[in-house]
Write a protein that holds these residues in place. Structure first.
Motif, PDB file in Angstrom:
ATOM      1  N   ARG A   1      -5.496  -0.477  -2.382  1.00 33.54           N
ATOM      2  CA  ARG A   1      -4.296  -0.221  -3.198  1.00 33.54           C
ATOM      3  C   ARG A   1      -4.446  -0.813  -4.592  1.00 33.54           C
ATOM      4  O   ARG A   1      -3.561  -1.470  -5.117  1.00 33.54           O
ATOM      5  CB  ARG A   1      -3.055  -0.781  -2.492  1.00 33.54           C
TER       6      ARG A   1
ATOM      7  N   ASP B   1      -4.121   8.171   3.786  1.00 32.06           N
ATOM      8  CA  ASP B   1      -2.873   8.576   3.154  1.00 32.06           C
ATOM      9  C   ASP B   1      -1.746   7.604   3.495  1.00 32.06           C
ATOM     10  O   ASP B   1      -0.886   7.303   2.659  1.00 32.06           O
ATOM     11  CB  ASP B   1      -2.477   9.990   3.591  1.00 32.06           C
ATOM     12  N   ALA B   2      -1.753   7.110   4.727  1.00 31.74           N
ATOM     13  CA  ALA B   2      -0.701   6.187   5.155  1.00 31.74           C
ATOM     14  C   ALA B   2      -0.762   4.865   4.403  1.00 31.74           C
ATOM     15  O   ALA B   2       0.254   4.190   4.242  1.00 31.74           O
ATOM     16  CB  ALA B   2      -0.811   5.933   6.664  1.00 31.74           C
TER      17      ALA B   2
ATOM     18  N   ALA C   1      -0.992   4.443   1.366  1.00 33.83           N
ATOM     19  CA  ALA C   1      -0.265   4.538   0.102  1.00 33.83           C
ATOM     20  C   ALA C   1       1.107   3.868   0.193  1.00 33.83           C
ATOM     21  O   ALA C   1       1.681   3.457  -0.822  1.00 33.83           O
ATOM     22  CB  ALA C   1      -0.098   6.000  -0.304  1.00 33.83           C
ATOM     23  N   PHE C   2       1.633   3.744   1.411  1.00 31.64           N
ATOM     24  CA  PHE C   2       2.948   3.137   1.605  1.00 31.64           C
ATOM     25  C   PHE C   2       2.856   1.673   2.014  1.00 31.64           C
ATOM     26  O   PHE C   2       3.866   1.056   2.344  1.00 31.64           O
ATOM     27  CB  PHE C   2       3.720   3.923   2.677  1.00 31.64           C
TER      28      PHE C   2
ATOM     29  N   SER D   1       3.682  -0.207   6.629  1.00 28.79           N
ATOM     30  CA  SER D   1       4.088   1.172   6.879  1.00 28.79           C
ATOM     31  C   SER D   1       2.988   1.936   7.618  1.00 28.79           C
ATOM     32  O   SER D   1       3.267   2.727   8.525  1.00 28.79           O
ATOM     33  CB  SER D   1       4.418   1.871   5.561  1.00 28.79           C
TER      34      SER D   1
END
Length: 344
Positions: free
Chosen positions: A96, A228-229, A231-232, A236
């Motif tokens: 991130r 993709d997960a 990103a949260f 999350s």
């Protein structure tokens, strides 16, 4: 959301469908650039002859230039561009951090130290020993960074900080070895390697890096949904059923091994893994099933052309390809930052 994802997927498929022929055409064109006076038709005939399709009306010297010198280098450039781009995309999402690149984990510093030891101490001979030393140094550096991150409590920020510390440590070791042990010629060789070069490309390098890159891309694509997960945030991602710790270790290891393999045969080539993922996400969105293949294609095309410019723009001297990627990458990255500022 699904409609947006479908649009991005179709756009990515279109870019890849156009990008692959563009990559092949680029390879054919750049294989003609140089003092041999070859044409695209000559290159096509030479390749056809190698596969038993017709015969090439080209001298044996011309055939040797294409098959033994230019084609391995062109293919290696494409593989390195694609591999470094994919590693950068994965690390930026996994950690991130939009500034993450394949060398964040201390891999570049460790590879540099290993290569310098081979050069200065005269261990073995030729590019094979240099690549082995660089690969071993990269793996040792990555292992040290992971140990430091684990001791510090794990987590994304700890991995980044451990990577910065490892990079500085091995950079200092490299400088110490060069200053205390290398003569002028060895120092020149070390500097040239540290700036990146594909001039020593061989078919063995192409096969090894191609296989490793293919496996790495397949593994990363197979984990695209889990990426993709991220990103949260990790919490999350865990709530969505992602095994955060296992996935982080798997992808960090895969990207480290891939980067170490590429650095071992090409030296340090910067900015590809930093800039290309941002460009791909601007084209097809943040979803990794779309952005990873686009990043790979863009990276391959970019490095093929940058390496060609590096070997021809200052003939008979050759500019290290790492210098070329920096000269191209910095303005592109500034443009991406400016566009994001306007968009926000």
């Amino acid at each position: 959301m699904r409609d947006g994802t479908a649009v991005h997927t179709r756009r990515a498929a279109g870019i890849v469908a156009v990008g692959i022929p563009a990559l092949v055409l680029s390879m054919m064109v750049v294989a003609t650039i140089g003092p041999a006076g070859l044409t695209v038709a000559d290159v096509a005939a030479i390749l056809g002859e190698q596969f038993g399709i017709g015969s090439a009306d080209v001298s044996r010297i011309g055939t040797g230039i294409v098959m033994d010198l230019r084609l391995p280098r062109i293919l290696l450039a494409a593989i390195c561009g694609a591999g470094l781009g994919v590693c950068g995309a994965v690390l930026q999402s996994l950690l991130r951090n939009p500034l993450a690149d394949p060398f964040l984990l201390g891999i570049s510093g460790g590879a540099s130290t290993g290569a310098v030891l081979v050069i200065v101490l005269g261990l073995g001979a030729g590019t094979i020993s240099l690549a082995a030393g660089a690969f071993l140094g990269a793996i040792i550096a990555f292992a040290l960074v992971m140990v430091l991150a684990t001791v510090a409590g794990g987590g994304t920020s700890r991995v980044i900080l451990a990577g910065v510390a490892g990079t500085q440590l091995f950079s200092a070791l490299t400088s110490f070895i060069v200053i205390t042990s290398a003569d002028a010629e060895q120092t020149r060789s070390v500097l040239y390697w540290l700036l990146g070069s594909l001039s020593g490309a061989r078919w063995g390098d192409v096969v090894i890096t191609g296989l490793v890159s293919l496996v790495g891309l397949v593994v990363c694509l197979s984990r695209a949904g889990s990426l993709d997960a991220f990103a949260f945030g990790q919490d999350s991602a865990a709530s969505l059923g992602v095994h955060v710790r296992a996935l982080r270790w798997l992808l960090l290891t895969v990207t480290a091994l891939l980067t170490a393999t590429l650095v071992a045969v090409s030296g340090v080539i910067g900015f590809v893994g930093l800039v290309l993922p941002h460009a791909a996400r601007m084209l097809v969105g943040p979803g990794h099933r779309a952005s990873l293949p686009v990043t790979a294609v863009l990276g391959a095309v970019l490095l093929v052309w940058v390496d060609t410019l590096a070997r021809t723009v200052a003939e008979p001297e050759e500019i290290p390809v790492g210098v070329g990627t920096a000269l191209v990458g910095v303005p592109v990255f500034i443009a991406i930052l400016a566009r994001r500022k306007v968009a926000s």
